[in-house]
Write a protein that holds these residues in place. Structure first.
Motif, short mmCIF file in Angstrom:
data_model
loop_
_atom_site.label_atom_id
_atom_site.label_comp_id
_atom_site.label_asym_id
_atom_site.label_seq_id
_atom_site.Cartn_x
_atom_site.Cartn_y
_atom_site.Cartn_z
N ASP A 48 -5.13 -1.21 0.69
CA ASP A 48 -5.88 -1.66 -0.49
C ASP A 48 -6.53 -2.99 -0.20
OD1 ASP A 48 -4.99 0.59 -1.86
OD2 ASP A 48 -3.18 -0.44 -2.54
N ARG A 77 1.85 15.12 -13.57
CA ARG A 77 0.76 15.74 -14.31
C ARG A 77 0.62 17.21 -13.94
NH1 ARG A 77 -1.77 10.81 -12.88
NH2 ARG A 77 -2.99 11.86 -11.26
N LYS A 110 2.57 1.72 -3.50
CA LYS A 110 1.58 2.11 -4.50
C LYS A 110 1.17 3.57 -4.31
CE LYS A 110 -2.89 0.86 -6.49
NZ LYS A 110 -3.44 2.23 -6.40
N ALA A 111 1.00 4.01 -3.06
CA ALA A 111 0.67 5.41 -2.80
C ALA A 111 1.80 6.33 -3.25
CB ALA A 111 0.38 5.60 -1.31
N SER A 112 3.05 5.91 -3.08
CA SER A 112 4.17 6.72 -3.56
C SER A 112 4.16 6.87 -5.07
CB SER A 112 5.50 6.10 -3.10
OG SER A 112 5.56 6.04 -1.68
N HIS A 113 3.85 5.78 -5.79
CA HIS A 113 3.77 5.85 -7.25
C HIS A 113 2.65 6.78 -7.69
CE1 HIS A 113 6.70 2.91 -8.72
NE2 HIS A 113 6.47 2.26 -7.59
N ASP A 114 1.49 6.69 -7.05
CA ASP A 114 0.37 7.55 -7.42
C ASP A 114 0.70 9.02 -7.16
OD1 ASP A 114 -0.98 5.27 -8.10
OD2 ASP A 114 -2.12 5.16 -6.22
N GLN A 115 1.36 9.31 -6.04
CA GLN A 115 1.69 10.70 -5.74
C GLN A 115 2.75 11.24 -6.70
OE1 GLN A 115 2.39 11.21 -1.59
NE2 GLN A 115 2.14 13.44 -1.67
N TRP A 116 3.70 10.43 -7.08
CA TRP A 116 4.70 10.87 -8.05
C TRP A 116 4.06 11.13 -9.41
CZ3 TRP A 116 6.79 9.28 -12.70
CH2 TRP A 116 8.01 9.86 -13.07
N ALA A 117 3.14 10.26 -9.83
CA ALA A 117 2.46 10.46 -11.11
C ALA A 117 1.59 11.72 -11.09
CB ALA A 117 1.62 9.23 -11.45
N LEU A 118 0.93 11.97 -9.97
CA LEU A 118 0.14 13.19 -9.86
C LEU A 118 1.02 14.43 -9.94
CD1 LEU A 118 -2.55 14.65 -9.30
CD2 LEU A 118 -2.13 14.31 -6.85
N SER A 163 0.82 -1.21 0.00
CA SER A 163 0.00 0.00 0.00
C SER A 163 0.86 1.26 0.00
CB SER A 163 -0.93 -0.01 1.21
OG SER A 163 -1.81 -1.11 1.19
#
Length: 543
Positions: free
Chosen positions: A206, A98, A87-95, A84
C-alpha cells in the motif's frame, strides 16, 4: 394478467473512486526473477499464516489482536510489509463473509421455490409470474429429496455464519479443484504447480503520502526504475543501500501515464502489486490510487440534447441514438464481443466493445448513455429456471456488473454521463411498440434494437409506448394532444395538417392511382363535385 411491478426512477451513475493501470516488467534478468520468486514465496507463506490466524479469530477480532499479529510479522518482513499483509487478510475475510451471506440467500430462495412447487398438484400449470407444480411424480420425489439437501446446507451455512467461520483458499478454489482434473484442464502437474505457487505469492504494498515516490516498499521513480524493500531474512540479496533491490528493467505506463507521473512527483500515495502469469511466463506491475469522486451531472443537463440507449446481450451491445423527444434517429449500431475463453479475454472483449461505443457517442456529440441497471445475482438459480440450463448459463456468463463499472470508468474520461434505468419490461415493450414500426425494406430491426429504444426513452422520462390515443367523447378535438412524441411547447406541434389533393381512402394514397387525373370517373353523377360549384335549381311553376 398479473399486476405490473413499479418502475424505479432512472439515475445518473456515480463516477469511479479509484484508478488501476498495469504494465509489463520486460527484460528481467534471471537473477531478478529469482529474487522476485524468493520474496513472493516468503511473503506468501506469511500471508497464509496471517489469514489462518484472522479466520481463527472470527467475530472476536479486535484492534488489539490486529496489532499483535502485525508485531509478529514485522521481524520476519518489515513494518510496512506486515501492514500490507494484515490488511489483505482483513479484506479477504470480509469478502468471504459477503460471499457467505449471498450463498445463504441463494439457498433460501431455492428452498422457497421448491416448497411452493411441492405444495401444488402434480401437472399444475404455471404462470409467467410463478412456476406451477412438477410435471411427474418422479420429479416431485427427486425435488423433495433435493429440498432436504438444501435445508442441510442452509443449516450448516447459518451455523458457520453465526460462529464467524469462513472458508477461504489462498490461490483460489477453482485452481485447487483443477489439481484433481488435470487431464480435463489440459495441464501437467508441473504446470499446475507453477500456477498454484504463483497465485499464492504476495507482492503487494500500500502507498503512503509524503513518502518518496508515494511508496516506501515498492518504489517506482519518475524515470521508471523499480526497487523493492527486501524482507529481513532476504536482505543478503540487496544490490542497493538500505536493504533494497533494484530491478534491471525500466517500466512505463501507457494508460494514464500523466496522472501517475504527477502523483510520483508530488509524493502522493500509490499502491503497487507485482503478479506473475504462469501461463504466459510474464511479470506484470499494477499501480493503483484513489481519486475523488466527481459530482454527478444533473439529469436535465445530461439529457439536454440526445441520448444513446444500450441493450446488453450475450454477444453484442445493441445501441440506438434518440433525440430530445425520444424519437430514434439514424440506424441502430451493434458492437459485438466474444465472452468465451478466459476471464482476461472476456474483459478485453468488453473493453473493446465499450471503446467503440464511446467513440461513436463522441462522434454524434451525445452526452449521455442509458443502460439497464441489471443484477442477475438472484435470477440465475437452478430452482428458479429449472430445466433452462442454457438460459442459466447465458445469464451467468453476462458480466452485467462489470459492464456498468467499466462503462462508468471509461465514460468519466470523455465527459459522458451514464444513466441507469430499471430493466423491467424493456425488451417486451420495446418489441411490442417499436420493432415493427422501425423495420423497413432496407433495415431489419431486431428485438434488441427495439429494447435499446425503450431503454433510452425510459432514461428521458418518456413512456415506452409510442402513442397514447384516449377514446374521444365526440369528434371534436377537446381531448388535446393524442401523441407523446412531442411536448405541447414544441414548435410546429399545433400546426394544421397540410392539404393533400386526391381521394381520402386507405387503399389509394393521395395523388396516386390509375384514374387520379380523371376526377369525373370518381363521381357517379358525372359531375366533379370537388372542383365545381353547386347551385340549387329553381322549382318548376307547374307544381
Amino acid at each position: 394478467m398479473g399486476e405490473l411491478r413499479s418502475i424505479a426512477a432512472p439515475f445518473v451513475a456515480s463516477g469511479p473512486s479509484g484508478v488501476a493501470v498495469r504494465t509489463r516488467l520486460k527484460q528481467l534478468t534471471p537473477h531478478d526473477e529469482k529474487v522476485l520468486r524468493l520474496v513472493g514465496a516468503h511473503l506468501g507463506s506469511l500471508a497464509s499464516k496471517d489469514l489462518k490466524a484472522r479466520c481463527r479469530d472470527g467475530l472476536e477480532h479486535s484492534a488489539q489482536a490486529w496489532a499483535v499479529r502485525k508485531r509478529e510479522l514485522t521481524p520476519l518482513s518489515s513494518s510496512r510489509w506486515a501492514g500490507s499483509i494484515t490488511k489483505a487478510s482483513h479484506d479477504q475475510w470480509a469478502l468471504a463473509r459477503r460471499c457467505q451471506l449471498a450463498h445463504i440467500q441463494n439457498l433460501e430462495a431455492g428452498i422457497r421455490t421448491i416448497e411452493d412447487r411441492l405444495s401444488q398438484p402434480i401437472g399444475q400449470k404455471g404462470t409467467k409470474g410463478a412456476p406451477g407444480g412438477y410435471r411427474s411424480r418422479r420429479e416431485w420425489h427427486a425435488k423433495s429429496r433435493r429440498l432436504r439437501v438444501l435445508e442441510d446446507r442452509l443449516a450448516a451455512a447459518r451455523a458457520d455464519r453465526e460462529a464467524g467461520i469462513v472458508h477461504v483458499v489462498r490461490g483460489g478454489k477453482r485452481l485447487a479443484r483443477t489439481r484433481h482434473h488435470l487431464e480435463a484442464a489440459q495441464l501437467t502437474e508441473s504446470a499446475w504447480r507453477r500456477g498454484w505457487e504463483a497465485e499464492r505469492w504476495f507482492l503487494a504494498a500500500d502507498g503512503e503520502s509524503g513518502k518518496r515516490y508515494g511508496n516506501e516498499t515498492i518504489r517506482v521513480s519518475q524515470d521508471g526504475e523499480v526497487s523493492i524493500k527486501l524482507p529481513a531474512p532476504l536482505t543478503y540479496l540487496a544490490n542497493a543501500p538500505h536493504g533494497r533491490y533494484v530491478l534491471a528493467c525500466r517500466v512505463a505506463f501507457a494508460h494514464r501515464c500523466a496522472e501517475w507521473a504527477d502523483r510520483v512527483a508530488a509524493d502522493r500515495a500509490l499502491a503497487y502489486r507485482m503478479h506473475y502469469d504462469a501461463g504466459r511466463d510474464r511479470w506484470y506491475l499494477t499501480a493503483s490510487w484513489q481519486t475523488p469522486v466527481a459530482q454527478t451531472v444533473p439529469m436535465d443537463t445530461a439529457l439536454a440534447h440526445s441520448v444513446i440507449g444500450v441493450d446488453m446481450n450475450a454477444d453484442h451491445l445493441a445501441a440506438w441514438r434518440l433525440d430530445a423527444h425520444g424519437t430514434p434517429t439514424g440506424n441502430p449500431r451493434r458492437f459485438f464481443y466474444d465472452l468465451t475463453g478466459t476471464a482476461p479475454h472476456r474483459d478485453a472483449q468488453l473493453r473493446h466493445a465499450l471503446t467503440r461505443l464511446l467513440h461513436w457517442a463522441r462522434t454524434c456529440d451525445v452526452k449521455a448513455i442509458a443502460v439497464e441497471d441489471l443484477d442477475f445475482a438472484a435470477e440465475k438459480t437452478r430452482e428458479k429456471h429449472g430445466r433452462k440450463r442454457r438460459f442459466r448459463q447465458l445469464i451467468s456468463g453476462m458480466p452485467t456488473g462489470r459492464l456498468r463499472a467499466r462503462l462508468v470508468s471509461m465514460a468519466d474520461q470523455t465527459g459522458i454521463a451514464v444513466i441507469a434505468v430499471d430493466p423491467a419490461y424493456t425488451s417486451k415493450w420495446g418489441a411490442q411498440h417499436w420493432q415493427k414500426p422501425l423495420t423497413t425494406t432496407n433495415r431489419k430491426t431486431t428485438r434488441h434494437d427495439a429494447a435499446a429504444v425503450a431503454i433510452g426513452r425510459r432514461a428521458q422520462g418518456h413512456p415506452i409506448r409510442r402513442r397514447t390515443a384516449p377514446p374521444p367523447v365526440h369528434r371534436s378535438d377537446e381531448q388535446g394532444h393524442r401523441t407523446i412524441q412531442a411536448g405541447p411547447g414544441a414548435p410546429g406541434c399545433e400546426g394544421t395538417r397540410p392539404r393533400m389533393p386526391g381521394p381520402r381512402t386507405r387503399s389509394v394514397g393521395a395523388g396516386c392511382g390509375v384514374k387520379v387525373g380523371d376526377q369525373n370517373a370518381q363521381h357517379r353523377s358525372e359531375r366533379s363535385a370537388e372542383h365545381e360549384t353547386w347551385q340549387q335549381d329553381s322549382l318548376p311553376l307547374s307544381l
